[in-house]
Design a protein around this motif. Structure first.
Motif, PDB file in Angstrom:
ATOM      1  N   ASN A 152       0.845  -1.187   0.000  1.00 19.15           N
ATOM      2  CA  ASN A 152       0.000   0.000   0.000  1.00 19.15           C
ATOM      3  C   ASN A 152       0.886   1.245   0.000  1.00 19.15           C
ATOM      4  O   ASN A 152       1.463   1.601   1.036  1.00 19.15           O
ATOM      5  CB  ASN A 152      -0.915  -0.014   1.224  1.00 19.15           C
ATOM      6  N   ASN A 191      -9.759  -9.034  -7.341  1.00 15.43           N
ATOM      7  CA  ASN A 191      -9.299  -7.814  -8.020  1.00 15.43           C
ATOM      8  C   ASN A 191      -8.492  -6.913  -7.083  1.00 15.43           C
ATOM      9  O   ASN A 191      -7.552  -6.240  -7.516  1.00 15.43           O
ATOM     10  CB  ASN A 191     -10.480  -7.050  -8.616  1.00 15.43           C
ATOM     11  N   GLU A 192      -8.808  -6.915  -5.788  1.00 13.54           N
ATOM     12  CA  GLU A 192      -8.025  -6.133  -4.828  1.00 13.54           C
ATOM     13  C   GLU A 192      -6.632  -6.723  -4.654  1.00 13.54           C
ATOM     14  O   GLU A 192      -5.634  -5.987  -4.564  1.00 13.54           O
ATOM     15  CB  GLU A 192      -8.744  -6.075  -3.475  1.00 13.54           C
ATOM     16  N   VAL A 194      -5.022  -8.528  -6.867  1.00 15.58           N
ATOM     17  CA  VAL A 194      -4.295  -8.295  -8.124  1.00 15.58           C
ATOM     18  C   VAL A 194      -3.746  -6.877  -8.173  1.00 15.58           C
ATOM     19  O   VAL A 194      -2.583  -6.656  -8.527  1.00 15.58           O
ATOM     20  CB  VAL A 194      -5.207  -8.566  -9.333  1.00 15.58           C
ATOM     21  N   ASP A 195      -4.563  -5.904  -7.807  1.00 20.47           N
ATOM     22  CA  ASP A 195      -4.121  -4.504  -7.848  1.00 20.47           C
ATOM     23  C   ASP A 195      -2.940  -4.275  -6.903  1.00 20.47           C
ATOM     24  O   ASP A 195      -1.996  -3.557  -7.237  1.00 20.47           O
ATOM     25  CB  ASP A 195      -5.275  -3.574  -7.469  1.00 20.47           C
ATOM     26  N   GLY A 196      -3.007  -4.874  -5.722  1.00 20.78           N
ATOM     27  CA  GLY A 196      -1.916  -4.710  -4.766  1.00 20.78           C
ATOM     28  C   GLY A 196      -0.644  -5.385  -5.234  1.00 20.78           C
ATOM     29  O   GLY A 196       0.444  -4.804  -5.176  1.00 20.78           O
ATOM     30  N   ARG A 198       0.189  -6.111  -8.246  1.00 17.92           N
ATOM     31  CA  ARG A 198       0.721  -5.526  -9.484  1.00 17.92           C
ATOM     32  C   ARG A 198       1.726  -4.416  -9.177  1.00 17.92           C
ATOM     33  O   ARG A 198       2.739  -4.276  -9.871  1.00 17.92           O
ATOM     34  CB  ARG A 198      -0.413  -4.994 -10.364  1.00 17.92           C
ATOM     35  N   SER A 199       1.470  -3.631  -8.146  1.00 21.04           N
ATOM     36  CA  SER A 199       2.395  -2.543  -7.814  1.00 21.04           C
ATOM     37  C   SER A 199       3.761  -3.098  -7.419  1.00 21.04           C
ATOM     38  O   SER A 199       4.790  -2.489  -7.690  1.00 21.04           O
ATOM     39  CB  SER A 199       1.827  -1.677  -6.680  1.00 21.04           C
ATOM     40  N   GLU A 226      -0.358  -3.277 -19.654  1.00 23.78           N
ATOM     41  CA  GLU A 226      -0.593  -3.744 -18.297  1.00 23.78           C
ATOM     42  C   GLU A 226      -0.343  -5.236 -18.186  1.00 23.78           C
ATOM     43  O   GLU A 226      -0.665  -6.009 -19.095  1.00 23.78           O
ATOM     44  CB  GLU A 226      -2.034  -3.437 -17.880  1.00 23.78           C
TER      45      GLU A 226
END
Length: 236
Positions: A152, A191-192, A194-196, A198-199, A226
């Protein structure tokens, strides 16, 4: 023609700027060797380590090469230090658990302790500064970096920016590996997660390694905007 098409498809799935990634088989050999010979039965709670190999070793990460590269590590010291919430600093690897809550508030996660440290130079920076020069690096965490803090970027204890310590290593030759998904994150929508992840993957390629098998968690097609998640990593 069919063979040419197949090679192109493989390149779209696996090629990145700078060359081929550390292979799944090589990462499995490294993480399984350290588990069986150094940590298993002693460090079965959350811990993390970073290990480096020379460029010559990276070209052939066989079991014999891995064993020789890590022959100078003090295994008893590693186990004892991490078990007692300390940070192990060895010739080729560093390791830590989370911090003891009685000593530090809030509890510091294992990945953060290795990347940030408590002084001017973090344990991993110190490792990277020492000879021999790193040709490839594996950063392992028993549990995936947590979404609420570690990945985060709004949290003061995130590790994303700290991963710049590996920037001098070829992008293709550095990998972040986890074995199990962090328990609190299992409750989150895919999806949460994956988003985390990915960073993190944008700084260091993310793999899941378990039971002698490794899977790359994202595929980045050449020219793609992406990375695409590999669903197997979400349900190891």
């Amino acid at each position: 023609m069919a063979r040419h098409v197949l090679l192109c498809l493989l390149c779209l799935l696996t090629c990145i700027p700078g060359g081929m990634l550390l292979t799944n088989e090589e990462l499995a050999r490294v993480t399984e060797y350290i588990k069986k010979e150094m940590t298993d039965g002693h460090l079965n709670f959350q811990h993390a380590y970073a290990v480096k190999f020379t460029l010559g070793e990276c070209r052939r990460l066989s079991p014999e090469v891995i064993k020789q590269a890590l022959s100078q590590e003090d295994i008893e010291s590693l186990r004892d230090t991490v078990y007692k919430f300390g940070v192990y600093n060895g010739p080729r690897m560093v390791a830590a658990s989370y911090s003891d809550s009685q000593v530090s508030q809030p509890t510091l996660h294992a990945e953060y302790r290795l990347l940030h440290g408590e002084g001017n130079v973090s344990p991993i920076q110190n490792l990277m500064n020492k000879a021999p020069e790193a040709g490839c690096v594996v950063f392992f965490s028993l549990y995936s970096p947590c979404l609420s803090r570690c990945v985060n970027i709004e949290n003061d204890f995130n590790i994303i920016k700290e991963l710049s310590v590996f920037d001098n290593v070829n992008e293709a030759q550095r990998a972040f590996v986890f074995r199990n998904i962090y328990s609190d994150d299992k409750k989150r929508p895919d999806n949460e997660i994956v988003d985390g992840w990915r960073s993190l993957n944008e700084r260091m390629t993310l793999f899941n390694c378990k039971n002698g098998n490794c899977d790359r968690c994202f595929i980045r097609p050449v020219g793609g905007k992406e990375s695409l998640v590999v669903r197997k990593c979400l349900h190891p």
